[in-house]
Scaffold this motif. Structure first.
Motif, mmCIF file in Angstrom:
data_model
loop_
_atom_site.group_PDB
_atom_site.id
_atom_site.type_symbol
_atom_site.label_atom_id
_atom_site.label_comp_id
_atom_site.label_asym_id
_atom_site.label_seq_id
_atom_site.Cartn_x
_atom_site.Cartn_y
_atom_site.Cartn_z
ATOM 1 N N LEU A 8 -36.231 78.278 73.198
ATOM 2 C CA LEU A 8 -36.489 77.077 72.404
ATOM 3 C C LEU A 8 -35.780 77.150 71.052
ATOM 4 O O LEU A 8 -35.266 76.149 70.547
ATOM 5 C CB LEU A 8 -37.997 76.894 72.213
ATOM 6 N N THR A 9 -35.748 78.351 70.468
ATOM 7 C CA THR A 9 -35.035 78.536 69.202
ATOM 8 C C THR A 9 -33.551 78.240 69.366
ATOM 9 O O THR A 9 -32.944 77.512 68.559
ATOM 10 C CB THR A 9 -35.224 79.977 68.686
ATOM 11 N N TYR A 10 -32.960 78.793 70.422
ATOM 12 C CA TYR A 10 -31.539 78.561 70.658
ATOM 13 C C TYR A 10 -31.252 77.124 71.053
ATOM 14 O O TYR A 10 -30.155 76.606 70.806
ATOM 15 C CB TYR A 10 -31.013 79.536 71.705
ATOM 16 N N ALA A 11 -32.227 76.473 71.673
ATOM 17 C CA ALA A 11 -32.042 75.061 71.991
ATOM 18 C C ALA A 11 -31.893 74.236 70.715
ATOM 19 O O ALA A 11 -31.036 73.346 70.633
ATOM 20 C CB ALA A 11 -33.227 74.555 72.807
ATOM 21 N N GLU A 12 -32.719 74.543 69.704
ATOM 22 C CA GLU A 12 -32.591 73.800 68.446
ATOM 23 C C GLU A 12 -31.295 74.162 67.721
ATOM 24 O O GLU A 12 -30.646 73.301 67.136
ATOM 25 C CB GLU A 12 -33.791 74.066 67.527
ATOM 26 N N ILE A 13 -30.921 75.444 67.782
ATOM 27 C CA ILE A 13 -29.663 75.845 67.150
ATOM 28 C C ILE A 13 -28.491 75.103 67.786
ATOM 29 O O ILE A 13 -27.611 74.578 67.088
ATOM 30 C CB ILE A 13 -29.463 77.370 67.277
ATOM 31 N N GLY A 14 -28.491 75.031 69.128
ATOM 32 C CA GLY A 14 -27.422 74.319 69.817
ATOM 33 C C GLY A 14 -27.422 72.836 69.518
ATOM 34 O O GLY A 14 -26.366 72.197 69.481
ATOM 35 N N SER A 15 -28.618 72.272 69.310
ATOM 36 C CA SER A 15 -28.729 70.857 68.995
ATOM 37 C C SER A 15 -28.251 70.563 67.572
ATOM 38 O O SER A 15 -27.580 69.560 67.320
ATOM 39 C CB SER A 15 -30.184 70.395 69.168
ATOM 40 N N ARG A 16 -28.590 71.448 66.642
ATOM 41 C CA ARG A 16 -28.201 71.246 65.243
ATOM 42 C C ARG A 16 -26.739 71.606 64.986
ATOM 43 O O ARG A 16 -26.122 71.099 64.052
ATOM 44 C CB ARG A 16 -29.086 72.095 64.327
ATOM 45 N N TYR A 17 -26.205 72.490 65.807
ATOM 46 C CA TYR A 17 -24.854 72.984 65.560
ATOM 47 C C TYR A 17 -24.061 73.013 66.858
ATOM 48 O O TYR A 17 -23.693 74.061 67.367
ATOM 49 C CB TYR A 17 -24.947 74.393 64.945
#
Length: 442
Positions: free
Chosen positions: A58-67
């Motif tokens: 989930l953390t990496y999902a947000e990172i991928g979404s933001r960047y």
């Protein structure tokens, strides 16, 4: 030529599943059983590992979404910390990823060689030959274009899932209930912290790989919506499959035998398919290996692209074919490293601590970057990007547990860990040298 988004949510879900499910689930339960020494602790560790890994996903999902950029795993470390640190992490990850692909290909070759090769070639040379041919075939497929490589990945991943479901069905064939609940006496006393840390090393290795999805930020259509969904759907499939197949191991083989049986898949296949089980499962396991190798051939050149874009690696590595959307030079370099490793790599078990050392440091660092990234991208809030629930607690849990595992790796094998750490530190002068060379070249 820039990379154009061509991957949908189903493609990304299959990429996540294929990145995570390699050969680990057919080997690491033995290591976990040996460390835990108790079936209740065994299953608890797998559940804990799954929960922590979901926090990471989930953390990496947000990172991928933001960047959402190509080579996001390198880019986010450079953007939030420093390009030097991003290079130090990623140059070792690229080497360890190539080594992992080579080692897994050798393991797959060991399974398939009795089906394909005569007895005279049932040796290391024969296994390497199969591994080389498999990598070259996948290289040819990937050179034809990302759409074809993604389609082949989807097919291989679906076959892999079907194979695991068939293995899970072996639980209905009976088993050895006499030792299913056995608790083996430990040869030396171990405290629960040691058991927890040591058992999580193979568990996290088996759950690892999903972090590479942020390398596809520029390949995914509507990343703000599809990135978190693809990661979550893929990981839901993985967790269910892992827990189910571990329960099947426990019921069919028995916990005591599980601690001493390396050929888990063959034992399960024999219980369900009968005398033809070995050949059947050997073929399916080799297909699983092809899926794992294929997704790494798609993913890793994206990191070369990101480093070349920042002027750390030669510009030729970010060259993209306008028709096929393939990084032909970067892909060729990564395949060359795999082929070189195939001739020098030892065993999968020897690679484990080296790979996990870099993974734990890199994954914890990248996950912690979300704390910085949220501040730098506040302007994106409310624009439809994915924001994980229970932030920052889930991310903090992931980072703390992974750093704990890093410390435990040093406790288990400080010599190997020190060598790995030295190679990591050596990335700094290499980074400075590459910057200087490219600056002169410019």
């Amino acid at each position: 030529m820039s990379i154009k988004p061509k991957l949908g949510i189903f493609d990304l879900t299959m990429i996540v599943v294929s990145l995570v499910i390699g050969m680990g689930i057919f080997r690491t339960p033995v290591n976990v059983a040996r460390e835990t020494n108790d079936p209740r602790v065994f299953f608890a560790i797998w559940i804990i590992g799954g929960i922590v890994s979901i926090c990471g996903a989930l953390t990496y999902a947000e990172i991928g979404s933001r960047y959402p950029v190509a080579g996001g795993f390198y880019k986010v470390l450079s953007h939030c910390y420093h390009p030097a640190y991003g290079f130090m992490i990623n140059w070792m990850l690229l080497i360890s990823n190539a080594a992992s692909v080579a080692a897994v290909c050798l393991i797959g070759a060991e399974y398939i060689s009795p089906v394909l090769l005569p007895d005279s070639l049932q040796n290391g040379a024969g296994h390497k030959l199969i591994g080389v041919v498999a990598v070259l075939v996948l290289y040819g497929i990937n050179m034809l274009g990302i759409r074809l490589s993604a389609t082949s990945l989807n097919v291989l991943t679906i076959l892999k899932i079907l194979m695991m479901v068939l293995l899970c069905l072996a639980v209905f064939s009976g088993g050895n209930p006499s030792n299913a609940n056995a608790v083996v006496e430990s040869r030396e006393p171990k405290n629960w912290l040691y058991i927890f840390g040591a058992a999580l090393v193979p568990v996290f290795f088996t759950f690892g790989g999903y972090q590479q999805t942020i390398n596809f930020g520029s390949d995914v259509k509507d990343p703000g919506r599809n990135m978190p969904r693809g990661v979550f759907y893929g990981f839901a499939i993985i967790v269910v499959l892992y827990l189910t197949i571990n329960y099947a191991y426990y019921k069919v083989i028995g916990f005591e035998q599980l601690q001493h049986t390396n050929a888990l898949a063959a034992r399960m296949a024999e219980a369900f398919f009968g005398p033809y089980g070995f050949k059947t499962i050997s073929l399916l396991l080799f297909i699983s290996v092809l899926g794992y190798a294929n997704v790494n051939l798609i993913s890793n050149p994206r990191m070369y692209y990101a480093m070349a874009e920042d002027g750390i690696l030669p510009p030729v590595l970010k060259r993209v074919n306008s028709k096929t959307q393939v990084q032909e030079v970067a892909l060729s370099v990564f395949v060359a490293v795999i082929l070189l490793v195939l001739f020098f790599v030892g065993t999968f078990d020897k690679i484990l601590n080296y790979v996990m050392l870099f993974d734990t440091i890199g994954l914890a660092s990248a996950a912690a970057s979300l704390f910085i990234l949220r501040k730098k991208t506040r302007h994106l809030d409310g624009t439809g990007i994915y924001k994980m629930k229970l932030y920052p607690y889930l991310t903090l849990l992931f980072v703390v547990v992974y750093l704990f595992v890093t410390v435990n790796i040093f406790i288990q094998d400080w010599k190997a860990a020190s060598i790995g750490l030295s190679l990591f530190v050596a990335g700094l002068p290499l980074y400075l040298l590459m910057k200087r060379v490219n600056r002169k070249g410019a």
